[in-house]
Motif scaffolding. Sequence first.
Motif, mmCIF file in Angstrom:
data_model
loop_
_atom_site.group_PDB
_atom_site.id
_atom_site.type_symbol
_atom_site.label_atom_id
_atom_site.label_comp_id
_atom_site.label_asym_id
_atom_site.label_seq_id
_atom_site.Cartn_x
_atom_site.Cartn_y
_atom_site.Cartn_z
ATOM 1 N N LEU A 113 -1.580 -2.300 7.188
ATOM 2 C CA LEU A 113 -1.133 -1.665 6.594
ATOM 3 C C LEU A 113 0.598 -1.887 6.587
ATOM 4 O O LEU A 113 1.385 -2.289 6.545
ATOM 5 N N GLU A 114 1.140 -1.622 7.707
ATOM 6 C CA GLU A 114 2.278 -1.561 8.164
ATOM 7 C C GLU A 114 2.793 -3.350 7.770
ATOM 8 O O GLU A 114 3.789 -3.446 7.427
ATOM 9 N N LYS A 115 2.078 -4.438 8.300
ATOM 10 C CA LYS A 115 2.444 -6.246 8.359
ATOM 11 C C LYS A 115 2.852 -5.780 6.594
ATOM 12 O O LYS A 115 3.428 -6.920 6.284
ATOM 13 N N ASN A 120 6.306 -5.781 0.888
ATOM 14 C CA ASN A 120 5.988 -4.833 0.001
ATOM 15 C C ASN A 120 5.874 -3.509 -0.016
ATOM 16 O O ASN A 120 4.924 -2.954 -0.273
ATOM 17 N N PRO A 121 7.211 -2.818 0.521
ATOM 18 C CA PRO A 121 6.492 -1.233 0.441
ATOM 19 C C PRO A 121 6.070 -0.471 0.080
ATOM 20 O O PRO A 121 5.695 0.831 -0.288
ATOM 21 N N ASP A 122 5.682 -0.414 -1.394
ATOM 22 C CA ASP A 122 4.729 -0.078 -2.076
ATOM 23 C C ASP A 122 3.665 -0.326 -2.004
ATOM 24 O O ASP A 122 2.935 0.108 -2.923
ATOM 25 N N ILE A 123 2.880 -1.528 -1.806
ATOM 26 C CA ILE A 123 1.686 -1.467 -1.774
ATOM 27 C C ILE A 123 0.513 -0.379 -1.348
ATOM 28 O O ILE A 123 1.074 0.376 -0.174
ATOM 29 N N ARG A 254 2.694 -10.207 -0.564
ATOM 30 C CA ARG A 254 4.570 -11.027 -1.065
ATOM 31 C C ARG A 254 3.994 -11.471 -2.759
ATOM 32 O O ARG A 254 5.497 -12.079 -3.514
ATOM 33 N N THR A 255 3.422 -11.056 -2.958
ATOM 34 C CA THR A 255 1.967 -11.823 -4.466
ATOM 35 C C THR A 255 2.047 -10.698 -5.409
ATOM 36 O O THR A 255 2.148 -11.500 -7.015
ATOM 37 N N GLY A 256 3.222 -9.359 -4.837
ATOM 38 C CA GLY A 256 3.036 -7.984 -5.877
ATOM 39 C C GLY A 256 1.936 -7.407 -5.953
ATOM 40 O O GLY A 256 2.425 -7.012 -7.802
#
Length: 279
Positions: A113-115, A120-123, A254-256
């Motif tokens: 989760l940290e990675k 992406n802080p909201d993932i 990073r894919t969103g």
Amino acid sequence: MYIADETIDKIIKEDVPYLDLTTKLLGIGEMTGVIKYTSREHAVLCGTEEVVRIFKKLGIEPVKASSSGSLLQPSETFLIGKGRVADLHMAWRLTMNILEYSSGIATRTRNLLEKARAVNPDIELLSTRKLFPGTKELSIKAVVAGGGMPHRLGLSETILVFEQHLRFMGGIEGLLKNYAVLRKAACDKAIIVEVTTLEDAKKLCRVGVDGIQLDKIPPEELQTMVAEIRKMSDRVKLIATGGITDRNAEIYARTGVDALSTSSLYFGKPTDIGVVIEK
């Protein structure tokens, strides 16, 4: 998280069907002692509440107990109990197993989760149902302790349509044809469908599904798909799944997508915990 007494009793009975024969025959069972648990590495702790319940059932007095979710440093003593030597030895191995395996899952969850959130802080991070049968309660608790959430707790909880379902419905087109009926019947439930192509994802967006699970799609292709889907709907939740581990979590984040779904949290090295029983 609630874990029934029945589960705790079963864990004890499995390892101690009658008595600790070794301690009995050595003649040391009635002596008193202390049991101490120490982490040998950086870890996210999980399982102490269940161990304390085992202590109490075996007549061991808890002296110190850090809570699940605590961040442990190497050489940190996080749990201590005192009681009869016979009881301490009965508790020893089964409690260590709970702590090592549960903390291993919690630690892998936190690391992944940290990675992912570094880019992406909201993932969100979701765990699948691919866990070893009989370990569900402790495994789910460990995921939550590490900051994740279960994707589904069981088949009765959510509607998640897979390819295996679609084969009996005439594929995506069959689902779309009957979607209004499904939506009406499941008026208070989220409907999520797993697909592998952008074309199918767009069709689902048009009918207003709540979520799309994108399975085994390479990150570069997935990023393009996410961008195209977002043009059609910013409401639909997008979940990436299939082969996601701590080695590629950042790339997928990073894919969103809104969430990563993975079973890798359950499998790996247990946390290295040392246990000492002494006078």
